[in-house]
Motif scaffolding. Sequence first.
Motif, PDB file in Angstrom:
ATOM      1  N   GLU A  10      14.091  85.681  65.450  1.00 33.85           N
ATOM      2  CA  GLU A  10      13.739  86.304  64.175  1.00 33.85           C
ATOM      3  C   GLU A  10      13.256  85.214  63.225  1.00 33.85           C
ATOM      4  O   GLU A  10      13.924  84.188  63.043  1.00 33.85           O
ATOM      5  N   CYS A  11      12.092  85.432  62.630  1.00 31.29           N
ATOM      6  CA  CYS A  11      11.538  84.474  61.673  1.00 31.29           C
ATOM      7  C   CYS A  11      11.765  84.984  60.257  1.00 31.29           C
ATOM      8  O   CYS A  11      11.388  86.116  59.937  1.00 31.29           O
ATOM      9  N   ALA A  12      12.386  84.166  59.431  1.00 34.41           N
ATOM     10  CA  ALA A  12      12.717  84.569  58.060  1.00 34.41           C
ATOM     11  C   ALA A  12      11.928  83.733  57.070  1.00 34.41           C
ATOM     12  O   ALA A  12      12.043  82.509  57.041  1.00 34.41           O
ATOM     13  N   PHE A  13      11.127  84.423  56.261  1.00 33.64           N
ATOM     14  CA  PHE A  13      10.370  83.732  55.218  1.00 33.64           C
ATOM     15  C   PHE A  13      10.724  84.308  53.854  1.00 33.64           C
ATOM     16  O   PHE A  13      11.263  83.620  52.991  1.00 33.64           O
ATOM     17  N   LEU A  14      10.473  85.590  53.668  1.00 32.33           N
ATOM     18  CA  LEU A  14      10.807  86.238  52.409  1.00 32.33           C
ATOM     19  C   LEU A  14      12.167  86.935  52.476  1.00 32.33           C
ATOM     20  O   LEU A  14      12.645  87.447  51.473  1.00 32.33           O
ATOM     21  N   ILE A  37      19.430  84.172  71.506  1.00 31.09           N
ATOM     22  CA  ILE A  37      18.965  84.717  70.226  1.00 31.09           C
ATOM     23  C   ILE A  37      18.830  83.564  69.234  1.00 31.09           C
ATOM     24  O   ILE A  37      19.522  82.542  69.360  1.00 31.09           O
ATOM     25  N   GLY A  38      17.928  83.701  68.289  1.00 29.72           N
ATOM     26  CA  GLY A  38      17.744  82.617  67.336  1.00 29.72           C
ATOM     27  C   GLY A  38      17.037  83.063  66.077  1.00 29.72           C
ATOM     28  O   GLY A  38      16.568  84.199  65.973  1.00 29.72           O
ATOM     29  N   LYS A  39      16.979  82.152  65.126  1.00 33.70           N
ATOM     30  CA  LYS A  39      16.288  82.426  63.868  1.00 33.70           C
ATOM     31  C   LYS A  39      15.534  81.180  63.430  1.00 33.70           C
ATOM     32  O   LYS A  39      15.958  80.044  63.683  1.00 33.70           O
ATOM     33  N   ILE A  40      14.400  81.411  62.798  1.00 32.94           N
ATOM     34  CA  ILE A  40      13.611  80.336  62.196  1.00 32.94           C
ATOM     35  C   ILE A  40      13.618  80.590  60.688  1.00 32.94           C
ATOM     36  O   ILE A  40      13.107  81.615  60.217  1.00 32.94           O
ATOM     37  N   LEU A  41      14.223  79.686  59.936  1.00 30.46           N
ATOM     38  CA  LEU A  41      14.350  79.841  58.486  1.00 30.46           C
ATOM     39  C   LEU A  41      13.300  79.000  57.775  1.00 30.46           C
ATOM     40  O   LEU A  41      13.336  77.774  57.825  1.00 30.46           O
ATOM     41  N   ILE A  42      12.363  79.679  57.117  1.00 38.25           N
ATOM     42  CA  ILE A  42      11.315  79.005  56.358  1.00 38.25           C
ATOM     43  C   ILE A  42      11.633  79.183  54.874  1.00 38.25           C
ATOM     44  O   ILE A  42      11.627  80.302  54.359  1.00 38.25           O
ATOM     45  N   THR A  43      11.947  78.083  54.201  1.00 35.42           N
ATOM     46  CA  THR A  43      12.372  78.137  52.801  1.00 35.42           C
ATOM     47  C   THR A  43      11.288  77.571  51.900  1.00 35.42           C
ATOM     48  O   THR A  43      10.787  76.466  52.131  1.00 35.42           O
ATOM     49  N   SER A  95       9.875  74.024  51.418  1.00 34.53           N
ATOM     50  CA  SER A  95      11.027  73.146  51.264  1.00 34.53           C
ATOM     51  C   SER A  95      11.561  72.690  52.613  1.00 34.53           C
ATOM     52  O   SER A  95      11.778  71.495  52.834  1.00 34.53           O
ATOM     53  N   SER A  96      11.768  73.637  53.537  1.00 34.67           N
ATOM     54  CA  SER A  96      12.318  73.265  54.837  1.00 34.67           C
ATOM     55  C   SER A  96      12.039  74.336  55.875  1.00 34.67           C
ATOM     56  O   SER A  96      11.779  75.496  55.540  1.00 34.67           O
ATOM     57  N   VAL A  97      12.100  73.930  57.147  1.00 44.95           N
ATOM     58  CA  VAL A  97      11.998  74.861  58.275  1.00 44.95           C
ATOM     59  C   VAL A  97      13.095  74.486  59.268  1.00 44.95           C
ATOM     60  O   VAL A  97      13.080  73.388  59.838  1.00 44.95           O
ATOM     61  N   GLU A  98      14.056  75.384  59.442  1.00 44.28           N
ATOM     62  CA  GLU A  98      15.161  75.165  60.371  1.00 44.28           C
ATOM     63  C   GLU A  98      15.070  76.155  61.528  1.00 44.28           C
ATOM     64  O   GLU A  98      14.612  77.285  61.356  1.00 44.28           O
ATOM     65  N   ILE A  99      15.543  75.731  62.689  1.00 41.59           N
ATOM     66  CA  ILE A  99      15.598  76.601  63.863  1.00 41.59           C
ATOM     67  C   ILE A  99      17.039  76.622  64.367  1.00 41.59           C
ATOM     68  O   ILE A  99      17.651  75.565  64.573  1.00 41.59           O
ATOM     69  N   HIS A 100      17.599  77.821  64.528  1.00 42.97           N
ATOM     70  CA  HIS A 100      18.955  78.005  65.032  1.00 42.97           C
ATOM     71  C   HIS A 100      18.893  78.861  66.293  1.00 42.97           C
ATOM     72  O   HIS A 100      18.200  79.895  66.310  1.00 42.97           O
TER      73      HIS A 100
END
Length: 231
Positions: A10-14, A37-43, A95-100
């Motif tokens: 799941e990619c999270a931006f907004l 399963i994972g997430k990509i957090l784009i802040t 600001s940042s891009v994290e992958i979990h």
Amino acid sequence: MFEWPVWLMECAFLQSDCDVMRKLDTYVRDIPDLLVIGKILITQAKRYASLGSNGSVAQQLRSLDIMTWEEWLHNHSVDDFHRVVVDGHTWFSLSSVEIHVWTCQAGGSPIELDRLDGDEYAVGMLYPTVNLDDINRISLHGFELIKEDILWKLVTTNVDQSLLDCMEAWLSPPCALDSTLLTNALALGAWAMAYKRYFSWCSELKSTPYNTTPHEYSLCRKTAKRLGHRD
């Protein structure tokens, strides 16, 4: 026959991180055979703020043709995607891009999203620094889990031995993620998001009269329409 997915990202931006974690939790509960399963957090560095319609930049852009995507890309640079500034306005900031990433537990136990340690969880960074070692490790582990799952399904369906042999001989790649490819994709995505905002704003600006915001113009049109119906 419908096949449930075994790997979801799941990619999270907004979206907020809480909203994304609720989605992941639902996936884990609803998909019994989920292996990874994972997430990509784009802040964003700063919440995007649209230009007004009467400032100096707005007046300048109103007099110019809207740039095409190709023209927009002339401003593009892989090195400055973290802050997209065109015509004096910031259209995107990062600001940042994290992958979990989480995998199922040993023995096939379900994924535990609350666990943030151990071999079944990894976190990596794509921006502002690049550190994907742990994400590569757990991704390769995910490939092996999928391979085992496929082999088990092939065995239980009594397929030809040659197909089993091919699957058993398959080896996962030495590196799951290419940081250069990911960084280039991130840069292109940042400029695409910036262009979408620019194009939408310019299109709306050119459709409204001077000294009128798009919202005010919309209200004026609705009022005039109502008055016209009364006549």
